[in-house]
Scaffold this motif. Structure first.
Motif, PDB file in Angstrom:
ATOM      1  N   HIS A  33      42.254  41.635  30.889  1.00  0.00           N
ATOM      2  CA  HIS A  33      40.654  41.266  30.958  1.00  0.00           C
ATOM      3  C   HIS A  33      39.782  41.163  32.301  1.00  0.00           C
ATOM      4  O   HIS A  33      40.190  40.745  32.434  1.00  0.00           O
ATOM      5  CB  HIS A  33      39.914  41.186  29.704  1.00  0.00           C
ATOM      6  CG  HIS A  33      39.551  41.953  29.180  1.00  0.00           C
ATOM      7  ND1 HIS A  33      38.854  43.069  28.624  1.00  0.00           N
ATOM      8  CD2 HIS A  33      40.221  41.289  27.449  1.00  0.00           C
ATOM      9  CE1 HIS A  33      39.322  43.261  27.498  1.00  0.00           C
ATOM     10  NE2 HIS A  33      39.952  42.763  27.023  1.00  0.00           N
ATOM     11  N   THR A  34      39.120  42.079  33.080  1.00  0.00           N
ATOM     12  CA  THR A  34      38.386  42.112  33.976  1.00  0.00           C
ATOM     13  C   THR A  34      37.066  42.030  35.139  1.00  0.00           C
ATOM     14  O   THR A  34      36.681  42.652  33.936  1.00  0.00           O
ATOM     15  CB  THR A  34      39.154  42.549  35.439  1.00  0.00           C
ATOM     16  OG1 THR A  34      39.235  43.805  35.508  1.00  0.00           O
ATOM     17  CG2 THR A  34      40.768  41.984  35.651  1.00  0.00           C
ATOM     18  N   ASP A  35      36.027  41.453  35.613  1.00  0.00           N
ATOM     19  CA  ASP A  35      35.656  41.076  36.011  1.00  0.00           C
ATOM     20  C   ASP A  35      34.735  42.953  36.099  1.00  0.00           C
ATOM     21  O   ASP A  35      33.839  42.991  36.128  1.00  0.00           O
ATOM     22  CB  ASP A  35      34.860  40.452  36.540  1.00  0.00           C
ATOM     23  CG  ASP A  35      34.577  38.780  36.535  1.00  0.00           C
ATOM     24  OD1 ASP A  35      35.014  38.556  35.006  1.00  0.00           O
ATOM     25  OD2 ASP A  35      34.852  37.845  37.052  1.00  0.00           O
ATOM     26  N   ALA A  36      35.554  43.165  36.861  1.00  0.00           N
ATOM     27  CA  ALA A  36      35.343  45.106  37.290  1.00  0.00           C
ATOM     28  C   ALA A  36      37.102  45.721  37.858  1.00  0.00           C
ATOM     29  O   ALA A  36      37.588  44.834  38.053  1.00  0.00           O
ATOM     30  CB  ALA A  36      34.702  44.677  38.857  1.00  0.00           C
ATOM     31  N   VAL A  37      36.611  46.662  37.843  1.00  0.00           N
ATOM     32  CA  VAL A  37      37.450  47.583  37.979  1.00  0.00           C
ATOM     33  C   VAL A  37      37.412  48.238  39.719  1.00  0.00           C
ATOM     34  O   VAL A  37      36.131  48.586  39.876  1.00  0.00           O
ATOM     35  CB  VAL A  37      37.807  49.171  37.077  1.00  0.00           C
ATOM     36  CG1 VAL A  37      39.235  49.996  37.595  1.00  0.00           C
ATOM     37  CG2 VAL A  37      38.000  48.322  36.023  1.00  0.00           C
ATOM     38  N   ILE A  38      38.523  48.553  40.667  1.00  0.00           N
ATOM     39  CA  ILE A  38      38.333  49.305  41.582  1.00  0.00           C
ATOM     40  C   ILE A  38      39.192  49.971  41.987  1.00  0.00           C
ATOM     41  O   ILE A  38      40.637  50.152  41.496  1.00  0.00           O
ATOM     42  CB  ILE A  38      38.190  47.989  43.177  1.00  0.00           C
ATOM     43  CG1 ILE A  38      37.384  47.488  43.457  1.00  0.00           C
ATOM     44  CG2 ILE A  38      38.163  48.987  44.387  1.00  0.00           C
ATOM     45  CD1 ILE A  38      37.824  45.641  43.616  1.00  0.00           C
ATOM     46  N   VAL A  39      39.091  51.627  41.890  1.00  0.00           N
ATOM     47  CA  VAL A  39      40.438  52.297  42.195  1.00  0.00           C
ATOM     48  C   VAL A  39      40.207  53.245  43.945  1.00  0.00           C
ATOM     49  O   VAL A  39      39.302  53.281  43.917  1.00  0.00           O
ATOM     50  CB  VAL A  39      40.188  52.897  41.175  1.00  0.00           C
ATOM     51  CG1 VAL A  39      38.446  54.203  41.333  1.00  0.00           C
ATOM     52  CG2 VAL A  39      41.122  55.006  41.191  1.00  0.00           C
ATOM     53  N   ASN A  52      39.219  55.226  32.424  1.00  0.00           N
ATOM     54  CA  ASN A  52      39.512  54.936  31.173  1.00  0.00           C
ATOM     55  C   ASN A  52      40.102  53.400  30.714  1.00  0.00           C
ATOM     56  O   ASN A  52      39.231  52.891  29.911  1.00  0.00           O
ATOM     57  CB  ASN A  52      41.120  55.090  30.294  1.00  0.00           C
ATOM     58  CG  ASN A  52      41.353  57.325  30.356  1.00  0.00           C
ATOM     59  OD1 ASN A  52      39.773  57.781  30.244  1.00  0.00           O
ATOM     60  ND2 ASN A  52      42.049  57.174  31.081  1.00  0.00           N
ATOM     61  N   VAL A  53      40.513  52.264  31.928  1.00  0.00           N
ATOM     62  CA  VAL A  53      40.157  51.527  31.928  1.00  0.00           C
ATOM     63  C   VAL A  53      39.007  50.546  31.706  1.00  0.00           C
ATOM     64  O   VAL A  53      38.210  49.711  30.882  1.00  0.00           O
ATOM     65  CB  VAL A  53      40.593  50.682  32.834  1.00  0.00           C
ATOM     66  CG1 VAL A  53      40.384  49.304  33.052  1.00  0.00           C
ATOM     67  CG2 VAL A  53      42.621  50.442  32.629  1.00  0.00           C
ATOM     68  N   LEU A  54      37.155  51.930  32.533  1.00  0.00           N
ATOM     69  CA  LEU A  54      36.139  51.306  31.955  1.00  0.00           C
ATOM     70  C   LEU A  54      35.367  51.129  30.334  1.00  0.00           C
ATOM     71  O   LEU A  54      35.511  50.863  29.277  1.00  0.00           O
ATOM     72  CB  LEU A  54      35.498  52.047  32.578  1.00  0.00           C
ATOM     73  CG  LEU A  54      33.690  51.802  32.858  1.00  0.00           C
ATOM     74  CD1 LEU A  54      33.600  50.284  33.325  1.00  0.00           C
ATOM     75  CD2 LEU A  54      33.480  52.348  33.922  1.00  0.00           C
ATOM     76  N   LYS A  55      35.862  52.917  30.437  1.00  0.00           N
ATOM     77  CA  LYS A  55      35.985  53.359  28.816  1.00  0.00           C
ATOM     78  C   LYS A  55      36.010  52.508  27.862  1.00  0.00           C
ATOM     79  O   LYS A  55      35.539  52.360  26.995  1.00  0.00           O
ATOM     80  CB  LYS A  55      35.569  54.364  28.120  1.00  0.00           C
ATOM     81  CG  LYS A  55      35.300  55.452  29.462  1.00  0.00           C
ATOM     82  CD  LYS A  55      35.598  56.865  29.211  1.00  0.00           C
ATOM     83  CE  LYS A  55      35.089  57.552  29.700  1.00  0.00           C
ATOM     84  NZ  LYS A  55      36.262  59.304  29.685  1.00  0.00           N
ATOM     85  N   ALA A  56      37.399  51.854  27.570  1.00  0.00           N
ATOM     86  CA  ALA A  56      37.846  50.594  27.099  1.00  0.00           C
ATOM     87  C   ALA A  56      37.372  49.714  26.931  1.00  0.00           C
ATOM     88  O   ALA A  56      38.061  48.777  25.919  1.00  0.00           O
ATOM     89  CB  ALA A  56      39.644  50.563  26.888  1.00  0.00           C
ATOM     90  N   GLY A  57      36.402  49.399  27.792  1.00  0.00           N
ATOM     91  CA  GLY A  57      36.044  47.842  27.666  1.00  0.00           C
ATOM     92  C   GLY A  57      36.808  47.267  28.711  1.00  0.00           C
ATOM     93  O   GLY A  57      36.381  45.660  28.308  1.00  0.00           O
ATOM     94  N   SER A  58      37.403  46.769  29.323  1.00  0.00           N
ATOM     95  CA  SER A  58      38.380  46.061  29.754  1.00  0.00           C
ATOM     96  C   SER A  58      38.154  45.466  31.750  1.00  0.00           C
ATOM     97  O   SER A  58      38.706  44.355  31.697  1.00  0.00           O
ATOM     98  CB  SER A  58      40.096  46.250  30.233  1.00  0.00           C
ATOM     99  OG  SER A  58      41.023  46.818  28.928  1.00  0.00           O
ATOM    100  N   ALA A  59      36.874  46.227  31.728  1.00  0.00           N
ATOM    101  CA  ALA A  59      35.878  45.668  32.857  1.00  0.00           C
ATOM    102  C   ALA A  59      34.799  46.211  32.745  1.00  0.00           C
ATOM    103  O   ALA A  59      34.523  47.342  31.882  1.00  0.00           O
ATOM    104  CB  ALA A  59      36.681  46.349  33.849  1.00  0.00           C
ATOM    105  N   PRO A  60      33.597  45.370  32.999  1.00  0.00           N
ATOM    106  CA  PRO A  60      32.257  46.072  32.620  1.00  0.00           C
ATOM    107  C   PRO A  60      31.549  47.215  34.474  1.00  0.00           C
ATOM    108  O   PRO A  60      30.639  47.457  33.570  1.00  0.00           O
ATOM    109  CB  PRO A  60      31.480  44.958  32.738  1.00  0.00           C
ATOM    110  CG  PRO A  60      31.745  43.509  33.699  1.00  0.00           C
ATOM    111  CD  PRO A  60      34.124  44.226  33.099  1.00  0.00           C
ATOM    112  N   ARG A  61      32.197  46.973  34.752  1.00  0.00           N
ATOM    113  CA  ARG A  61      32.055  47.400  36.422  1.00  0.00           C
ATOM    114  C   ARG A  61      32.794  48.440  36.985  1.00  0.00           C
ATOM    115  O   ARG A  61      34.070  48.061  37.082  1.00  0.00           O
ATOM    116  CB  ARG A  61      31.082  47.274  36.951  1.00  0.00           C
ATOM    117  CG  ARG A  61      31.457  45.441  37.669  1.00  0.00           C
ATOM    118  CD  ARG A  61      30.260  45.550  38.256  1.00  0.00           C
ATOM    119  NE  ARG A  61      28.972  45.220  37.252  1.00  0.00           N
ATOM    120  CZ  ARG A  61      28.655  44.080  37.110  1.00  0.00           C
ATOM    121  NH1 ARG A  61      28.864  42.918  38.009  1.00  0.00           N
ATOM    122  NH2 ARG A  61      27.596  43.728  36.352  1.00  0.00           N
TER     123      ARG A  61
END
Length: 177
Positions: A33-39, A52-61
């Protein structure tokens, strides 16, 4: 003397390229889990994976860096099956970046604005090392960046080109640029 130096340099280059091509970065486990995802936009599968990472709840934004200015949020949402609620609360489309260096600048600014202490960087496996190098130059020092490489089947030409881009960027870093 020159021939020995040239042979030694060629050998280092060859082993470096073999390492680069064979030991491509891997995907991050789903339970991280992280605070954010950057793609970083680009090759197929990157955005889908980040969403998919966002939808799975592994990061909130999520920041999608390098979006074409023609792409509207509703078009993005339809293309990647994102609900209006998720789009409104949690996804930022970044329109400023046009290459890996500007991706890093856009991402660092976004991370600072959102006070993220950790981010998951999503890009293609062959692109990850240079993306991390660029991000490392721009990102605040206290931010932890996790590599989440999207597996791909890069051609020899793509690997060859990317390896040389990585070497050039590393040389510029050493020169202080």
């Amino acid at each position: 003397m020159f021939r020995r130096f040239f042979a030694f340099a060629l050998l280092i280059w060859l082993f470096g390229f073999l390492w680069f091509a064979i030991a491509l970065p891997r995907p991050l486990p789903d339970d991280v889990h992280t605070d954010a995802v950057i793609v970083l936009t680009g090759s197929q599968g990157r955005i889908e994976h980040a969403v998919n990472v966002l939808k799975a709840g592994s990061a909130p934004r999520l920041l999608v860096s390098g979006v074409d200015r023609e792409v509207k949020p509703k078009e993005f949402a339809a293309e990647f099956s994102v609900s209006p609620r998720l789009m409104a609360c949690c996804i930022t489309l970044g329109y400023q970046a046009y290459d890996t260096h500007s991706n890093a600048m856009e991402a660092a600014q976004w991370v600072s604005e959102h006070h993220a202490g950790s981010v998951r960087l999503v890009t293609a496996d062959w692109h990850m090392r240079r993306a991390m190098l660029e991000l490392g130059r721009e990102m605040p020092a206290d931010v932890r960046v996790e590599r989440d490489a999207v597996a791909s089947q890069p051609s020899f030409g793509a690997l060859f080109l990317e390896y040389h881009k990585l070497l050039a960027r590393a040389a510029l870093n050493l020169a202080g640029q």
